[in-house]
Motif scaffolding. Structure first.
Motif, PDB file in Angstrom:
ATOM      1  N   SER A   1       3.405   2.032   6.797  1.00  0.00           N
ATOM      2  CA  SER A   1       3.417   2.886   5.805  1.00  0.00           C
ATOM      3  C   SER A   1       4.548   3.478   5.427  1.00  0.00           C
ATOM      4  O   SER A   1       4.959   3.689   4.027  1.00  0.00           O
ATOM      5  N   ILE A   2       5.381   3.982   6.464  1.00  0.00           N
ATOM      6  CA  ILE A   2       6.683   4.490   6.075  1.00  0.00           C
ATOM      7  C   ILE A   2       7.697   3.583   5.357  1.00  0.00           C
ATOM      8  O   ILE A   2       8.271   3.722   4.337  1.00  0.00           O
ATOM      9  N   TYR A   3       7.806   2.334   6.162  1.00  0.00           N
ATOM     10  CA  TYR A   3       8.505   1.429   5.703  1.00  0.00           C
ATOM     11  C   TYR A   3       8.227   0.885   4.344  1.00  0.00           C
ATOM     12  O   TYR A   3       9.172   0.773   3.380  1.00  0.00           O
ATOM     13  N   PHE A   4       6.970   0.567   4.089  1.00  0.00           N
ATOM     14  CA  PHE A   4       6.317   0.527   2.665  1.00  0.00           C
ATOM     15  C   PHE A   4       6.729   1.447   1.517  1.00  0.00           C
ATOM     16  O   PHE A   4       7.488   0.968   0.640  1.00  0.00           O
TER      17      PHE A   4
ATOM     18  N   HIS B   1      10.614   1.540   1.029  1.00  0.00           N
ATOM     19  CA  HIS B   1      11.485   0.434   0.408  1.00  0.00           C
ATOM     20  C   HIS B   1      10.751   0.601  -1.077  1.00  0.00           C
ATOM     21  O   HIS B   1      11.657  -0.238  -1.968  1.00  0.00           O
ATOM     22  N   ASN B   2       9.790   1.225  -1.491  1.00  0.00           N
ATOM     23  CA  ASN B   2       9.028   0.901  -2.828  1.00  0.00           C
ATOM     24  C   ASN B   2       9.396   2.193  -3.779  1.00  0.00           C
ATOM     25  O   ASN B   2       8.914   2.236  -4.905  1.00  0.00           O
ATOM     26  N   ARG B   3       9.922   3.331  -3.214  1.00  0.00           N
ATOM     27  CA  ARG B   3      10.370   4.336  -3.802  1.00  0.00           C
ATOM     28  C   ARG B   3      11.735   4.258  -4.716  1.00  0.00           C
ATOM     29  O   ARG B   3      12.581   3.853  -4.063  1.00  0.00           O
ATOM     30  N   VAL B   4      11.794   4.965  -5.786  1.00  0.00           N
ATOM     31  CA  VAL B   4      13.107   5.046  -6.257  1.00  0.00           C
ATOM     32  C   VAL B   4      13.916   6.200  -5.621  1.00  0.00           C
ATOM     33  O   VAL B   4      15.253   5.800  -5.474  1.00  0.00           O
TER      34      VAL B   4
ATOM     35  N   LYS C   1      14.978   8.825   0.089  1.00  0.00           N
ATOM     36  CA  LYS C   1      15.067  10.144   0.926  1.00  0.00           C
ATOM     37  C   LYS C   1      14.128  11.060   0.892  1.00  0.00           C
ATOM     38  O   LYS C   1      13.996  11.870   1.740  1.00  0.00           O
ATOM     39  N   THR C   2      13.240  10.975  -0.192  1.00  0.00           N
ATOM     40  CA  THR C   2      12.088  12.030  -0.575  1.00  0.00           C
ATOM     41  C   THR C   2      11.019  11.483   0.168  1.00  0.00           C
ATOM     42  O   THR C   2      10.326  10.469  -0.312  1.00  0.00           O
ATOM     43  N   LEU C   3      10.297  12.206   1.177  1.00  0.00           N
ATOM     44  CA  LEU C   3       9.224  11.605   1.663  1.00  0.00           C
ATOM     45  C   LEU C   3       7.956  12.614   1.174  1.00  0.00           C
ATOM     46  O   LEU C   3       8.349  13.813   1.511  1.00  0.00           O
ATOM     47  N   GLY C   4       7.072  12.016   1.077  1.00  0.00           N
ATOM     48  CA  GLY C   4       5.645  12.855   0.491  1.00  0.00           C
ATOM     49  C   GLY C   4       5.030  13.387   1.746  1.00  0.00           C
ATOM     50  O   GLY C   4       5.222  12.930   2.877  1.00  0.00           O
TER      51      GLY C   4
END
Length: 91
Positions: free
Chosen positions: A10-13, A16-19, A22-25
């Motif tokens: 989940s973290i890798y996905f 790699h798919n966020r603009v 560095k910002t984690l939800g």
């Protein structure tokens, strides 16, 4: 799928798919907490009350350092909480 692989995937996905990787939800924060918990449990800890509880008949008694479950024989992992136990200096 184990908790480890599920959280890591989940973290890798997400990263790699966020603009802005560095910002984690919230979801990723929760997965990081799961990974921290699993890593903590996998890191061996000394049993509680080991030296104080040696028995004259040769049997041992100790408590899990996390959940306090009582054991009367050496085990490498607590059956209740999964904590790894460190016997390196308790011989």
């Amino acid at each position: 799928m184990s908790k480890y692989t599920e959280a890591i995937s989940s973290i890798y996905f997400t990263m790699h798919n966020r603009v802005k990787p560095k910002t984690l939800g919230h979801c990723e924060d929760k997965n990081l907490e799961v990974l921290e918990e699993l890593a903590e449990r996998a890191t061996p800890k000394k049993p509680k009350n080991w030296k104080a509880e040696r028995r004259p008949n040769g049997r041992v008694e100790f408590n899990c350092p996390i959940c306090n479950r009582l054991y009367n024989e050496r085990v490498n992992f607590c059956a209740s909480c999964g904590q790894a136990l460190d016997w390196s200096t308790n011989d």
